[in-house]
Design a protein around this motif. Structure first.
Motif, short mmCIF file in Angstrom:
data_model
loop_
_atom_site.label_atom_id
_atom_site.label_comp_id
_atom_site.label_asym_id
_atom_site.label_seq_id
_atom_site.Cartn_x
_atom_site.Cartn_y
_atom_site.Cartn_z
N ALA A 54 53.39 39.63 32.34
CA ALA A 54 52.38 39.45 31.36
C ALA A 54 52.82 39.99 30.27
CB ALA A 54 51.10 40.13 31.99
N ARG A 55 53.30 41.23 29.94
CA ARG A 55 53.75 41.82 28.88
C ARG A 55 54.87 40.97 28.17
NH1 ARG A 55 53.20 47.84 31.17
NH2 ARG A 55 50.76 47.96 30.95
N GLY A 56 55.77 40.35 29.02
CA GLY A 56 56.76 39.47 28.18
C GLY A 56 56.53 38.10 27.99
N ASP A 84 45.73 45.64 34.64
CA ASP A 84 46.85 45.77 33.40
C ASP A 84 47.24 44.31 32.93
OD1 ASP A 84 46.37 48.28 33.10
OD2 ASP A 84 48.10 48.87 34.60
N VAL A 85 47.36 43.50 33.97
CA VAL A 85 47.59 42.07 33.65
C VAL A 85 46.72 41.44 32.55
CG1 VAL A 85 47.85 39.59 34.54
CG2 VAL A 85 49.04 41.43 35.75
N ARG A 86 45.30 41.65 32.90
CA ARG A 86 44.26 40.99 32.13
C ARG A 86 44.34 41.86 30.68
NH1 ARG A 86 41.28 37.77 34.86
NH2 ARG A 86 40.13 37.41 32.96
N GLN A 87 44.66 43.25 30.80
CA GLN A 87 44.70 43.90 29.29
C GLN A 87 45.80 43.27 28.59
OE1 GLN A 87 42.35 45.90 28.38
NE2 GLN A 87 43.47 46.00 26.55
N ALA A 88 47.02 42.82 29.17
CA ALA A 88 48.12 42.33 28.10
C ALA A 88 48.02 41.48 27.63
CB ALA A 88 49.41 42.54 29.27
N LEU A 89 47.03 40.55 28.13
CA LEU A 89 46.79 39.13 27.77
C LEU A 89 45.61 39.07 26.57
CD1 LEU A 89 46.96 37.23 30.96
CD2 LEU A 89 48.80 37.58 29.39
N VAL A 90 44.95 40.19 26.40
CA VAL A 90 43.78 40.33 25.60
C VAL A 90 44.04 40.09 23.87
CG1 VAL A 90 42.15 41.91 24.60
CG2 VAL A 90 42.58 41.78 26.97
N ASP A 91 45.05 40.72 23.49
CA ASP A 91 45.41 40.54 21.93
C ASP A 91 45.83 39.18 21.62
OD1 ASP A 91 44.92 43.00 21.90
OD2 ASP A 91 46.78 43.80 21.57
N ARG A 161 37.08 34.66 44.59
CA ARG A 161 38.08 35.51 44.16
C ARG A 161 37.73 35.84 42.52
NH1 ARG A 161 43.10 33.46 45.04
NH2 ARG A 161 43.05 33.34 47.17
N ASP A 162 37.50 34.79 41.83
CA ASP A 162 37.16 34.96 40.57
C ASP A 162 35.71 35.75 40.23
OD1 ASP A 162 39.62 33.52 40.21
OD2 ASP A 162 38.83 31.80 39.53
N ALA A 163 34.87 35.42 41.00
CA ALA A 163 33.61 35.82 40.80
C ALA A 163 33.42 37.27 41.43
CB ALA A 163 32.38 35.04 41.58
N ASN A 164 34.01 37.74 42.16
CA ASN A 164 33.96 39.25 43.05
C ASN A 164 34.92 40.07 42.55
OD1 ASN A 164 31.72 38.13 44.52
ND2 ASN A 164 33.07 37.07 45.97
N ARG A 165 35.93 39.65 41.69
CA ARG A 165 36.80 40.81 41.27
C ARG A 165 35.86 41.86 40.21
NH1 ARG A 165 39.80 36.42 37.60
NH2 ARG A 165 38.41 36.50 35.89
N ALA A 166 36.80 43.02 40.39
CA ALA A 166 35.99 43.96 39.52
C ALA A 166 36.12 43.85 38.22
CB ALA A 166 36.52 45.43 40.18
N THR A 167 37.20 43.43 37.73
CA THR A 167 37.66 43.19 36.28
C THR A 167 36.96 41.95 35.88
OG1 THR A 167 39.18 44.93 36.54
CG2 THR A 167 39.16 43.87 34.43
N ALA A 168 36.30 41.92 34.91
CA ALA A 168 35.94 40.58 34.31
C ALA A 168 35.79 39.67 35.09
CB ALA A 168 37.18 40.14 33.13
#
Ligand code: DC
Length: 205
Positions: A54-56, A84-91, A161-168
């Motif tokens: 994700a970061r690369g 952390d994957v989601r965070q890496a894609l925010v910017d 999976r998409d609806a029940n995850r804790a982040t976003a």
């Protein structure tokens, strides 16, 4: 002029078709944010660590036609639960949303997390059976193996999976307009969305 149109909704609801047509109509840029998660999923299937991939990520990675397969979609939905994957894609997504000339972004959390201030938020949805049937026809028409029951099971598993995850998690923003495409043609959905975006355009004198 900077105008962000956020388009969210479950898999195979017609977000991509609508977003692409909307962007073309208004001359806005278009980002399919699912491709970011798919590119990370593909990198993980190739042996990478999710956060490193994700970061690369390079925007050129998004052009790969192999990202369209069912196996990559499933891997995408799995890496998408990792904060952390989601965070890496925010910017990257926020930078895209703020570009001059307008932007349409489609995904799961654009109106809720990435662009909570977007002046237009659409939540595009349809019954799971309808979405599975559309995905089946798409795969069949592109010559890929397709099994109706397996596709429906996959759509339902990804929804959960998409609806029940804790982040976003996947959910409409409080100020999103819900467009249920189950019984509407792509043209009818586009006409509704054009009317909504037109109302949000800055007045010209
Ligand atoms: O829209 P898509 O089918 O290409 O998305 C693939 C997966 O990526 C989906 O199951 C969930 C995830 N995703 C996400 O969590 N957030 C986004 N903004 C876009 C996609």
């Amino acid at each position: 002029m900077k105008l962000t149109v956020a388009v969210d909704g479950p898999a195979a609801a017609g977000k991509g078709t609508l977003s692409r047509a909307l962007a073309a109509h208004f001359g806005f840029a278009y980002l399919d944010t699912g491709l970011l998660y798919r590119a990370v999923g593909a990198g993980v299937l190739a042996g990478g660590a999710p956060i490193d991939v994700a970061r690369g990520l390079d925007p050129a990675d998004l052009e790969n036609p192999a990202l369209r397969t069912q196996a990559v979609a499933d891997a995408a939905s799995r890496v998408a639960v990792i904060p952390d994957v989601r965070q890496a894609l925010v910017d990257f997504q926020r930078g895209f949303a703020r570009r001059d000339g307008g932007a349409v972004l489609d995904g799961r959390d654009i109106g809720t997390v990435i662009c909570p201030d977007a002046p237009v938020k659409l939540f595009v949805t349809a019954r799971a059976e309808t979405r599975a049937e559309r995905r089946y026809l798409e795969l069949r028409d592109s010559g890929q193996p397709a099994d109706r029951a397996a596709i429906l099971a996959d759509v339902q598993a990804r929804d959960a999976r998409d609806a029940n995850r804790a982040t976003a998690p996947l959910r409409p923003a409080a100020d999103a307009v819900i467009l249920d495409t189950s019984d509407l043609s792509a043209d009818a959905v586009l006409a509704q969305a054009i009317a909504i975006v037109t109302r949000a355009l800055p007045a010209r004198d």
